[in-house]
Design a protein around this motif. Structure first.
Motif, mmCIF file in Angstrom:
data_model
loop_
_atom_site.group_PDB
_atom_site.id
_atom_site.type_symbol
_atom_site.label_atom_id
_atom_site.label_comp_id
_atom_site.label_asym_id
_atom_site.label_seq_id
_atom_site.Cartn_x
_atom_site.Cartn_y
_atom_site.Cartn_z
ATOM 1 N N SER A 152 -5.652 14.377 23.430
ATOM 2 C CA SER A 152 -6.680 14.259 23.711
ATOM 3 C C SER A 152 -7.221 13.143 24.779
ATOM 4 O O SER A 152 -6.312 11.996 24.493
ATOM 5 C CB SER A 152 -8.010 14.407 22.515
ATOM 6 N N LEU A 153 -8.302 13.165 25.633
ATOM 7 C CA LEU A 153 -8.441 11.841 26.486
ATOM 8 C C LEU A 153 -8.732 10.578 25.500
ATOM 9 O O LEU A 153 -8.138 9.373 25.730
ATOM 10 C CB LEU A 153 -9.529 11.935 27.319
ATOM 11 N N ASP A 154 -9.513 10.843 24.365
ATOM 12 C CA ASP A 154 -9.715 9.742 23.567
ATOM 13 C C ASP A 154 -8.500 9.089 22.988
ATOM 14 O O ASP A 154 -8.284 7.925 22.665
ATOM 15 C CB ASP A 154 -10.773 10.487 22.409
ATOM 16 N N ALA A 155 -7.527 9.900 22.286
ATOM 17 C CA ALA A 155 -6.310 9.465 21.719
ATOM 18 C C ALA A 155 -5.601 8.838 23.151
ATOM 19 O O ALA A 155 -4.840 7.808 22.715
ATOM 20 C CB ALA A 155 -5.529 10.636 21.130
ATOM 21 N N ALA A 156 -5.327 9.356 24.253
ATOM 22 C CA ALA A 156 -4.992 8.708 25.040
ATOM 23 C C ALA A 156 -5.064 7.241 25.484
ATOM 24 O O ALA A 156 -4.535 6.141 25.826
ATOM 25 C CB ALA A 156 -4.901 9.640 26.592
ATOM 26 N N MET A 157 -6.451 7.296 25.677
ATOM 27 C CA MET A 157 -7.343 5.648 25.594
ATOM 28 C C MET A 157 -6.741 4.843 24.784
ATOM 29 O O MET A 157 -6.483 3.627 24.914
ATOM 30 C CB MET A 157 -8.629 5.906 25.940
ATOM 31 N N ARG A 158 -6.878 5.273 23.302
ATOM 32 C CA ARG A 158 -6.506 4.460 22.453
ATOM 33 C C ARG A 158 -5.244 4.135 22.309
ATOM 34 O O ARG A 158 -4.740 2.959 22.054
ATOM 35 C CB ARG A 158 -7.020 5.196 21.064
ATOM 36 N N LEU A 159 -4.314 5.009 22.804
ATOM 37 C CA LEU A 159 -2.670 4.626 22.800
ATOM 38 C C LEU A 159 -2.352 3.917 24.044
ATOM 39 O O LEU A 159 -1.275 3.647 24.266
ATOM 40 C CB LEU A 159 -1.975 5.927 22.548
ATOM 41 N N GLY A 160 -3.386 3.818 24.910
ATOM 42 C CA GLY A 160 -2.980 2.838 26.154
ATOM 43 C C GLY A 160 -2.177 3.612 27.377
ATOM 44 O O GLY A 160 -1.519 3.182 28.257
ATOM 45 N N LEU A 161 -2.173 5.109 27.198
ATOM 46 C CA LEU A 161 -1.552 5.903 28.171
ATOM 47 C C LEU A 161 -2.296 5.941 29.519
ATOM 48 O O LEU A 161 -3.500 5.444 29.559
ATOM 49 C CB LEU A 161 -1.689 7.341 27.812
ATOM 50 N N GLY A 162 -1.687 6.200 30.560
ATOM 51 C CA GLY A 162 -2.060 5.992 31.981
ATOM 52 C C GLY A 162 -1.146 6.974 32.768
ATOM 53 O O GLY A 162 -0.605 7.997 32.178
ATOM 54 N N TYR A 163 -1.728 7.159 34.116
ATOM 55 C CA TYR A 163 -1.059 8.019 34.960
ATOM 56 C C TYR A 163 -0.607 7.102 36.329
ATOM 57 O O TYR A 163 -1.530 6.429 36.724
ATOM 58 C CB TYR A 163 -1.906 9.114 35.155
ATOM 59 N N ALA A 164 0.363 7.314 36.681
ATOM 60 C CA ALA A 164 0.891 6.746 38.093
ATOM 61 C C ALA A 164 0.832 7.560 39.219
ATOM 62 O O ALA A 164 1.669 8.509 39.060
ATOM 63 C CB ALA A 164 2.226 6.130 37.896
ATOM 64 N N THR A 165 -0.090 7.424 40.073
ATOM 65 C CA THR A 165 -0.143 8.109 41.167
ATOM 66 C C THR A 165 0.931 7.943 42.348
ATOM 67 O O THR A 165 1.263 8.802 43.047
ATOM 68 C CB THR A 165 -1.446 8.133 41.853
ATOM 69 N N GLY A 166 1.458 6.734 41.918
ATOM 70 C CA GLY A 166 2.713 6.150 42.922
ATOM 71 C C GLY A 166 1.922 5.288 44.156
ATOM 72 O O GLY A 166 2.429 4.792 44.871
ATOM 73 N N ASN A 167 0.592 5.076 43.921
ATOM 74 C CA ASN A 167 -0.043 4.264 44.925
ATOM 75 C C ASN A 167 -0.988 3.192 44.484
ATOM 76 O O ASN A 167 -1.483 3.380 43.552
ATOM 77 C CB ASN A 167 -0.961 5.112 45.987
ATOM 78 N N GLY A 168 -0.812 1.896 45.158
ATOM 79 C CA GLY A 168 -1.861 1.112 44.840
ATOM 80 C C GLY A 168 -1.533 -0.113 43.849
ATOM 81 O O GLY A 168 -2.209 -1.249 43.648
ATOM 82 N N LEU A 169 -0.264 0.041 43.055
ATOM 83 C CA LEU A 169 -0.199 -0.786 41.865
ATOM 84 C C LEU A 169 0.275 -2.149 42.676
ATOM 85 O O LEU A 169 -0.250 -3.313 41.935
ATOM 86 C CB LEU A 169 1.211 -0.324 41.082
ATOM 87 N N ARG A 170 1.137 -1.939 43.680
ATOM 88 C CA ARG A 170 1.635 -3.534 44.190
ATOM 89 C C ARG A 170 0.555 -4.416 44.579
ATOM 90 O O ARG A 170 0.144 -5.480 44.507
ATOM 91 C CB ARG A 170 2.702 -3.256 45.257
ATOM 92 N N GLU A 171 -0.467 -3.500 45.484
ATOM 93 C CA GLU A 171 -1.666 -4.308 45.909
ATOM 94 C C GLU A 171 -2.562 -4.723 44.882
ATOM 95 O O GLU A 171 -3.091 -6.002 44.828
ATOM 96 C CB GLU A 171 -2.416 -3.162 46.635
ATOM 97 N N ARG A 172 -2.766 -3.951 43.720
ATOM 98 C CA ARG A 172 -3.579 -4.542 42.551
ATOM 99 C C ARG A 172 -2.948 -5.628 41.952
ATOM 100 O O ARG A 172 -3.566 -6.874 41.552
ATOM 101 C CB ARG A 172 -3.657 -3.392 41.634
#
Length: 352
Positions: A152-172
């Motif tokens: 579930s999304l709640d479990a994903a947030m609790r466990l620190g999961l994420g998704y990498a679109t492949g864009n924006g990380l370097r700039e952030r």
């Protein structure tokens, strides 16, 4: 075959005559496991964990430690220091992979030492995990994939999961003040600056709110490799969150097995494969009771038996029923959680 005029069909025919697994084993690499995925100790850098993976369906290899990847031509070329043209000739001149690899393989004294990996950067990894967490919240595709795996999304947030679109990380990360040198040493970027985890669900190993390691699983089923990880040694995933000596713990094999158990509230870790059970046992030396819930196949059964022998009477095996491949499969069944609870209770009773 004339290299200068070789077409795609020539290359495919050449590769078909020289399966990657045969060439790898001929070079002295012991591959463990059966079926589509086999693993061994990487011949291209110093390690003992078996990060080198051969995929039988795509005839490709990938090392999760040093990042080496490719097909049989890449493997032969890298092993023998050959150009692509020379590797083609090596395979095409009638030499067996065994003869070519063994006669030209560098000796340990000839092989240059692997460059030391820089220490991990928890502050930078934590910033990346937070960024990927935000991308997960904005990606219906990623959330649908997690739901299809029973997370579930709640479990994903609790466990620190994420998704990498492949864009924006370097700039952030640059905006947050991280220097170019720290970005280069982070392991988050690969050739030409691309994000290593692009297209994956990211799963961090977190202790006291700070990420210490990061792995990822591709969302698209055709993506290769399916798994990514920051270079270097891999920890038992999830143990950092539990502390150095949890009273009891469940050891599963894969990432989604671990996520399933953690989402259900169990103190769980992932061994991340079936190799290196000695290191898993060492990491669990402070736990009084350890339950082993590995995949329901030959490799999983072998790993569970090996780890149980290392842990002694502290360990008990959770036997999955016939027809259930792994713990992660139970997450998609309405009765999966209850069934696992019963199997866990049986394992506890048998261990008394």
């Amino acid at each position: 075959m004339v290299v200068a005029t070789a077409d795609k069909g020539d290359f495919l025919e050449l590769k078909a005559r020289h399966p990657l697994g045969d060439a790898v084993e001929a070079a002295g690499v012991v591959l463990r496991g059966r079926g589509r995925v086999r693993q061994g100790v990487c011949p291209f850098h110093d390690e003992s964990e078996g990060s080198f993976t051969v995929y039988a369906d795509t005839e490709k290899f990938h090392c999760f430690g040093c990042g080496a990847r490719g097909d049989v031509l890449d493997f032969v070329g890298r092993m023998e220091g050959l150009t692509l043209r020379q590797a083609i000739r090596r395979l095409d001149d009638g030499s067996t992979p065994r003869a070519a690899a063994q006669s030209h393989r560098p000796t340990p004294t000839q092989r240059p030492p692997a460059p030391a990996l820089p220490p991990r950067d928890p502050a930078l990894l934590t910033a990346a995990v937070r960024f990927y967490g935000g991308q997960l919240g904005r990606s219906p595709q990623a959330r649908e994939y997690l739901a299809s795996r029973g997370i579930s999304l709640d479990a994903a947030m609790r466990l620190g999961l994420g998704y990498a679109t492949g864009n924006g990380l370097r700039e952030r990360l640059q905006a947050a003040g991280f220097t170019g040198q720290r970005l280069r040493h982070s392991g988050l970027f690969v050739e030409r600056g691309a994000e290593r985890f692009a297209g994956t669900i990211t799963v961090p190993d977190v202790a006291w709110g700070r990420a210490r390691w990061l792995t990822g699983r591709a969302v698209q089923p055709e993506a290769r490799p399916r798994f990514q990880a920051v270079p270097g040694s891999k920890p038992p995933l999830g143990l950092a969150r539990l502390g150095p000596a949890p009273p009891w713990v469940i050891v599963a094999e894969g990432v989604f097995d671990y996520l399933t158990l953690a989402a259900w509230g169990y103190p769980a870790v992932a061994a991340l494969g079936t190799q290196g059970m000695d290191k898993v046992a060492a990491a669990l030396r402070g736990s009084a009771r350890v339950f082993l819930a590995f995949d329901n196949d030959d490799a999983g059964n072998t790993a569970a038996t090996s780890l149980k022998q290392l842990l002694g009477n502290r360990a008990a095996v959770v036997n999955l029923p016939q027809g259930v491949a792994d713990v992660g499969e139970l997450a998609t069944r309405p009765d999966g959680r209850l069934l696992f609870h019963r199997l866990l209770a049986l394992a506890a009773n048998d261990a008394r």
